[in-house]
Design a protein around this motif. Structure first.
Motif, PDB file in Angstrom:
ATOM      1  N   LEU A  77      36.211  24.667  56.953  1.00 41.69           N
ATOM      2  CA  LEU A  77      37.457  23.911  57.067  1.00 41.69           C
ATOM      3  C   LEU A  77      37.308  22.753  58.051  1.00 41.69           C
ATOM      4  O   LEU A  77      37.735  21.623  57.785  1.00 41.69           O
ATOM      5  CB  LEU A  77      38.574  24.854  57.530  1.00 41.69           C
ATOM      6  CG  LEU A  77      40.001  24.328  57.491  1.00 41.69           C
ATOM      7  CD1 LEU A  77      40.420  24.036  56.071  1.00 41.69           C
ATOM      8  CD2 LEU A  77      40.946  25.343  58.123  1.00 41.69           C
ATOM      9  N   LEU A  78      36.664  23.012  59.168  1.00 33.38           N
ATOM     10  CA  LEU A  78      36.472  21.966  60.166  1.00 33.38           C
ATOM     11  C   LEU A  78      35.572  20.856  59.647  1.00 33.38           C
ATOM     12  O   LEU A  78      35.727  19.684  60.035  1.00 33.38           O
ATOM     13  CB  LEU A  78      35.869  22.560  61.445  1.00 33.38           C
ATOM     14  CG  LEU A  78      36.740  23.568  62.193  1.00 33.38           C
ATOM     15  CD1 LEU A  78      35.969  24.157  63.368  1.00 33.38           C
ATOM     16  CD2 LEU A  78      38.037  22.945  62.664  1.00 33.38           C
ATOM     17  N   SER A  79      34.640  21.193  58.756  1.00 37.21           N
ATOM     18  CA  SER A  79      33.699  20.195  58.257  1.00 37.21           C
ATOM     19  C   SER A  79      34.305  19.278  57.203  1.00 37.21           C
ATOM     20  O   SER A  79      33.761  18.209  56.925  1.00 37.21           O
ATOM     21  CB  SER A  79      32.456  20.884  57.661  1.00 37.21           C
ATOM     22  OG  SER A  79      32.763  21.509  56.429  1.00 37.21           O
ATOM     23  N   VAL A  80      35.426  19.676  56.602  1.00 39.08           N
ATOM     24  CA  VAL A  80      35.988  18.892  55.510  1.00 39.08           C
ATOM     25  C   VAL A  80      36.995  17.858  55.998  1.00 39.08           C
ATOM     26  O   VAL A  80      37.374  16.960  55.252  1.00 39.08           O
ATOM     27  CB  VAL A  80      36.637  19.836  54.467  1.00 39.08           C
ATOM     28  CG1 VAL A  80      38.073  20.175  54.821  1.00 39.08           C
ATOM     29  CG2 VAL A  80      36.566  19.237  53.080  1.00 39.08           C
ATOM     30  N   VAL A  81      37.403  17.961  57.261  1.00 40.88           N
ATOM     31  CA  VAL A  81      38.412  17.056  57.823  1.00 40.88           C
ATOM     32  C   VAL A  81      37.726  16.058  58.751  1.00 40.88           C
ATOM     33  O   VAL A  81      36.851  16.414  59.535  1.00 40.88           O
ATOM     34  CB  VAL A  81      39.485  17.845  58.591  1.00 40.88           C
ATOM     35  CG1 VAL A  81      40.560  16.910  59.130  1.00 40.88           C
ATOM     36  CG2 VAL A  81      40.113  18.899  57.691  1.00 40.88           C
ATOM     37  N   ASN A  82      38.136  14.791  58.671  1.00 42.72           N
ATOM     38  CA  ASN A  82      37.496  13.736  59.454  1.00 42.72           C
ATOM     39  C   ASN A  82      37.763  13.889  60.948  1.00 42.72           C
ATOM     40  O   ASN A  82      36.900  13.607  61.776  1.00 42.72           O
ATOM     41  CB  ASN A  82      37.976  12.366  58.974  1.00 42.72           C
ATOM     42  CG  ASN A  82      37.303  11.226  59.697  1.00 42.72           C
ATOM     43  OD1 ASN A  82      37.872  10.650  60.614  1.00 42.72           O
ATOM     44  ND2 ASN A  82      36.078  10.910  59.298  1.00 42.72           N
ATOM     45  N   THR A  83      38.976  14.318  61.311  1.00 45.39           N
ATOM     46  CA  THR A  83      39.316  14.498  62.722  1.00 45.39           C
ATOM     47  C   THR A  83      39.801  15.933  62.945  1.00 45.39           C
ATOM     48  O   THR A  83      40.994  16.168  63.133  1.00 45.39           O
ATOM     49  CB  THR A  83      40.399  13.491  63.156  1.00 45.39           C
ATOM     50  OG1 THR A  83      41.521  13.590  62.247  1.00 45.39           O
ATOM     51  CG2 THR A  83      39.866  12.069  63.140  1.00 45.39           C
ATOM     52  N   PRO A  84      38.872  16.901  62.947  1.00 45.84           N
ATOM     53  CA  PRO A  84      39.270  18.303  63.067  1.00 45.84           C
ATOM     54  C   PRO A  84      39.850  18.645  64.432  1.00 45.84           C
ATOM     55  O   PRO A  84      40.502  19.684  64.581  1.00 45.84           O
ATOM     56  CB  PRO A  84      37.964  19.062  62.816  1.00 45.84           C
ATOM     57  CG  PRO A  84      36.884  18.110  63.196  1.00 45.84           C
ATOM     58  CD  PRO A  84      37.408  16.753  62.820  1.00 45.84           C
ATOM     59  N   GLN A  85      39.624  17.791  65.443  1.00 45.34           N
ATOM     60  CA  GLN A  85      40.144  18.083  66.777  1.00 45.34           C
ATOM     61  C   GLN A  85      41.658  17.944  66.838  1.00 45.34           C
ATOM     62  O   GLN A  85      42.295  18.433  67.764  1.00 45.34           O
ATOM     63  CB  GLN A  85      39.490  17.178  67.828  1.00 45.34           C
ATOM     64  CG  GLN A  85      39.835  15.703  67.712  1.00 45.34           C
ATOM     65  CD  GLN A  85      38.930  14.946  66.748  1.00 45.34           C
ATOM     66  OE1 GLN A  85      38.218  15.553  65.943  1.00 45.34           O
ATOM     67  NE2 GLN A  85      38.961  13.627  66.829  1.00 45.34           N
ATOM     68  N   VAL A 116      39.527  31.375  68.691  1.00 47.99           N
ATOM     69  CA  VAL A 116      38.456  32.347  68.911  1.00 47.99           C
ATOM     70  C   VAL A 116      37.115  31.726  68.526  1.00 47.99           C
ATOM     71  O   VAL A 116      36.100  31.907  69.207  1.00 47.99           O
ATOM     72  CB  VAL A 116      38.706  33.628  68.094  1.00 47.99           C
ATOM     73  CG1 VAL A 116      37.586  34.635  68.315  1.00 47.99           C
ATOM     74  CG2 VAL A 116      40.060  34.234  68.455  1.00 47.99           C
ATOM     75  N   TYR A 117      37.135  30.968  67.424  1.00 49.00           N
ATOM     76  CA  TYR A 117      35.905  30.293  66.962  1.00 49.00           C
ATOM     77  C   TYR A 117      35.440  29.265  67.976  1.00 49.00           C
ATOM     78  O   TYR A 117      34.250  29.146  68.272  1.00 49.00           O
ATOM     79  CB  TYR A 117      36.173  29.636  65.605  1.00 49.00           C
ATOM     80  CG  TYR A 117      35.038  28.771  65.105  1.00 49.00           C
ATOM     81  CD1 TYR A 117      33.944  29.326  64.451  1.00 49.00           C
ATOM     82  CD2 TYR A 117      35.070  27.388  65.303  1.00 49.00           C
ATOM     83  CE1 TYR A 117      32.898  28.527  64.008  1.00 49.00           C
ATOM     84  CE2 TYR A 117      34.025  26.583  64.865  1.00 49.00           C
ATOM     85  CZ  TYR A 117      32.948  27.159  64.212  1.00 49.00           C
ATOM     86  OH  TYR A 117      31.918  26.363  63.780  1.00 49.00           O
ATOM     87  N   ASP A 118      36.384  28.487  68.533  1.00 43.88           N
ATOM     88  CA  ASP A 118      36.059  27.429  69.487  1.00 43.88           C
ATOM     89  C   ASP A 118      37.173  27.408  70.535  1.00 43.88           C
ATOM     90  O   ASP A 118      38.303  27.005  70.250  1.00 43.88           O
ATOM     91  CB  ASP A 118      35.966  26.081  68.767  1.00 43.88           C
ATOM     92  CG  ASP A 118      35.557  24.938  69.685  1.00 43.88           C
ATOM     93  OD1 ASP A 118      35.627  25.100  70.914  1.00 43.88           O
ATOM     94  OD2 ASP A 118      35.186  23.869  69.161  1.00 43.88           O
ATOM     95  N   SER A 119      36.859  27.843  71.749  1.00 42.35           N
ATOM     96  CA  SER A 119      37.885  28.013  72.786  1.00 42.35           C
ATOM     97  C   SER A 119      38.564  26.708  73.163  1.00 42.35           C
ATOM     98  O   SER A 119      39.660  26.711  73.718  1.00 42.35           O
ATOM     99  CB  SER A 119      37.266  28.653  74.027  1.00 42.35           C
ATOM    100  OG  SER A 119      36.225  27.820  74.544  1.00 42.35           O
TER     101      SER A 119
END
Length: 368
Positions: A77-85, A116-119
């Motif tokens: 999911l994070l890889s498919v979005v240009n600005t996942p932050q 949990v994946y990325d604090s």
């Protein structure tokens, strides 16, 4: 027909537009410039409010149905979005189709599994999380065996569809906006689809014509069949070759298999949009000229709009020469689209095939 496309927030595309699309569109560019992502963007636009099709192709490449690891899907999911932050994550796909702009806006609320994946996401943009009718707690509303990965909202004007993305996968059923098919490097190995193609050729009485065309390049092929096994069970598509040797289609080379599959799929998926990645893969250069002519003929004959990628300039030259020589009256049904990565993001250049012929013949212009 899809005439223009604007994509925002998807993969490498912050704000990307392509114009003057035609019946057959060949996409060129360097490695990792976003050629496959462009095909995926066309596919996603066609999916409309159908989040299930989005998840199955651009997001997980068909792996979603059997992935049991929720962090895997979260990472995809994070890889498919240009600005996942930025949470919630947003994308939009705006297409001009038969003169009408049709825009689909995607908003994705990841569950607390993201933290949990990325604090670094634990306290990021909490104020933008959805209200109580859009729960984002991974255990809320679900048993201990089911994990909520995200809430996915797709809007078209006043229409809005909200889908739960879970592990195990939910059965997500929603109708796509336009009929669409995505073909990657391995699609031709799917036996069941080859059987459907054979059945469509047989029903429409096009099997002999189809065979005659493929024999121009593969002269030892005498025909295709699906002869039942001795117990009456169904078989894969078989190929009869010189000397009456019968082999299953999957035992033939990739060139024969891809030829059968790509041209056949345009009969099976009439009046649709078809996206084909690395169109020339598996095809010997001697086969490419005839294949190019068939590709344009089958697309126009079956009402198919094609989007295909290649990085092979030799294939482009062969394609342009063949169409210019044998189908000159149809050459302006073809566009050559070049993608380039610049400091301002991915940009595109669209040329009519007739312009591309002149650019290559007289100026040796690099189209990629």
């Amino acid at each position: 027909m899809l005439e223009e496309l604007n994509v925002k927030g998807f993969r490498k595309y912050r704000d990307f537009s392509v114009f003057d699309l035609a019946n057959v569109n060949i996409v060129l560019g360097d490695n990792n410039v976003g050629k496959t992502s462009f095909l995926e963007a066309v596919y996603v636009w066609c999916c409309g409010c159908n989040a299930g099709s989005f998840v199955n192709i651009p997001l997980s490449r068909g792996r979603y149905g059997f992935i049991q690891q929720p962090f895997w899907i979260m990472e995809e999911l994070l890889s498919v979005v240009n600005t996942p932050q930025n949470v919630p994550m947003k994308m939009s796909f705006d297409g001009l189709f038969d003169g009408e702009h049709v825009c689909f806006e995607h908003t994705i609320w990841p569950s607390d599994l993201l933290g949990v994946y990325d604090s670094s996401y634990q306290y990021n943009n909490q104020s933008s999380l959805p209200s109580s009718e859009l729960p984002v707690n991974s255990n809320q509303m679900y048993s201990n065996q089911t994990k909520l990965i995200a809430k996915w909202q797709i809007k078209r004007g006043e229409q809005s569809v909200i889908t739960d993305i879970t592990i195990p996968a939910n059965q997500i059923a929603s109708k796509s906006y336009r009929p669409v098919k995505f073909i990657d490097l391995w699609s031709h190995t799917v036996i069941s689809e080859n059987q459907q193609i054979y059945s469509a050729l047989k029903r429409e009485q096009k099997l002999q014509e189809f065979t005659d065309e493929i024999k121009k390049v593969f002269p030892d092929i005498l025909g295709f069949d699906m002869i039942p096994y001795p117990d009456g069970s169904q078989t894969p598509v078989s190929v009869t070759r010189t000397g009456n040797k019968v082999l299953p289609l999957y035992a033939c080379g990739d060139g024969v298999q891809r030829w059968f599959y790509i041209l056949g799929i345009m009969i099976l998926y009439k009046n649709s949009i078809i996206c084909i990645d690395e169109i020339d893969t598996g095809l010997h250069y001697k086969a490419q000229a005839e294949f190019s002519v068939n590709l344009v003929d089958y697309a126009l004959r079956n009402g198919v709009q094609l989007f295909v990628t290649t990085h092979n300039i030799e294939f482009i030259d062969t394609f342009l020469d063949s169409i210019n020589d044998k189908r000159n009256d149809k050459i302006d049904k073809v566009r050559i689209i070049t993608l380039k990565d610049t400091v301002d993001g991915i940009t595109s250049r669209t040329m009519k095939a007739s312009e591309a012929v002149e650019a290559r013949e007289y100026y040796n212009l690099e189209l990629r």
